[in-house]
Scaffold this active site. Sequence first.
Site, PDB file in Angstrom:
ATOM      1  CE  LYS A 119      -4.187  -1.904   2.074  1.00 36.20           C
ATOM      2  NZ  LYS A 119      -5.156  -1.837   3.200  1.00 36.20           N
ATOM      3  CE  LYS A 203     -21.224 -27.066 -28.195  1.00 40.48           C
ATOM      4  NZ  LYS A 203     -21.734 -28.289 -28.832  1.00 40.48           N
ATOM      5  CE  LYS A 206     -16.061 -35.921 -18.001  1.00 37.16           C
ATOM      6  NZ  LYS A 206     -15.300 -37.184 -18.134  1.00 37.16           N
TER       7      LYS A 206
END
Length: 305
Positions: A119, A203, A206
């Site tokens: 940060k 598509k 599994k």
Amino acid sequence: MAPTHTPLVLSGMQPTNTLHLGNYLGALKNWVKLQDQMPCLFCVVDMHAITADAGYGKPDELTRATREVTAAYIAGGIDVARSPIFNQGQVPEHAELAWIFNCVARLGWLDRMTQFKEKSGKHKERASIGLYTYPVLMAADILVYKATHVPVGEDQKQHLELARDIAQKFNNDFGVPDFFPQPEPVITGAATRVMSLRDGTKKMSKSDGLAGRPEAENLLNIYAALADQDRDAVIAQFAGQQFSTFKNALAELTVAKIEPITKEMRRLLADPAEIDRILGAGANKARAIATPIVAEVKKRVGFIA
């Protein structure tokens, strides 16, 4: 035999951004479930918020964001009657214990905190001391209630380890074995970052067909989390269909789950005085737990009360 600490969950969210899918799935949805498992306290961490530019020097924004996060808690399913919601700023015991813990923690411990390095970037000398000691305040947030369980994401695991180290060192240094518990992490849910999907023409297949396709895997995790289903069940449900079909179903499910929450948030935010009343009532309940614990800490340290 050492005394057993009463199970208690402490968790919090910074009032620096509005509710979004990631923090709903990664935090709030799981907190709602935790209410049924053990007592919970939920904190809006406004003191942490001013360690960053997003919260510091913007009082109106911080006030608005604190109310917004409180509304998100309630709209998302937190039951304030059994799980108090409060903001840190109304419970001074957080800051009191944080100072004592600043004297318990060692500089080397904080130097190892990777989040500060990330940060503060290349200009850490310009970062606030509050950002550096943020993990000590987090330890105080937890231990001021002797909380035993803390829901944490990957980015907070190191901070929880620091809290455990501080608790152990205090117990050892002041000869009070098991005064503070060793808080345990509550790991919840799968990854929930919303990422782009680049293979929309492919598509469903599994689980092993997801190797090397993190975007597809991520969206499956999101669907499973929203639907409260196992990921394999989701794959079976959409097996053989185009990913575009799955994405459309995910979009519809997301709207169905999130829209009622945002609608309720808008209703709550229309009455800021009621939100403030809820926060005040929650702070009173939180202080009822924290005040005697901090009083005992002061006594052990040697402060004259």
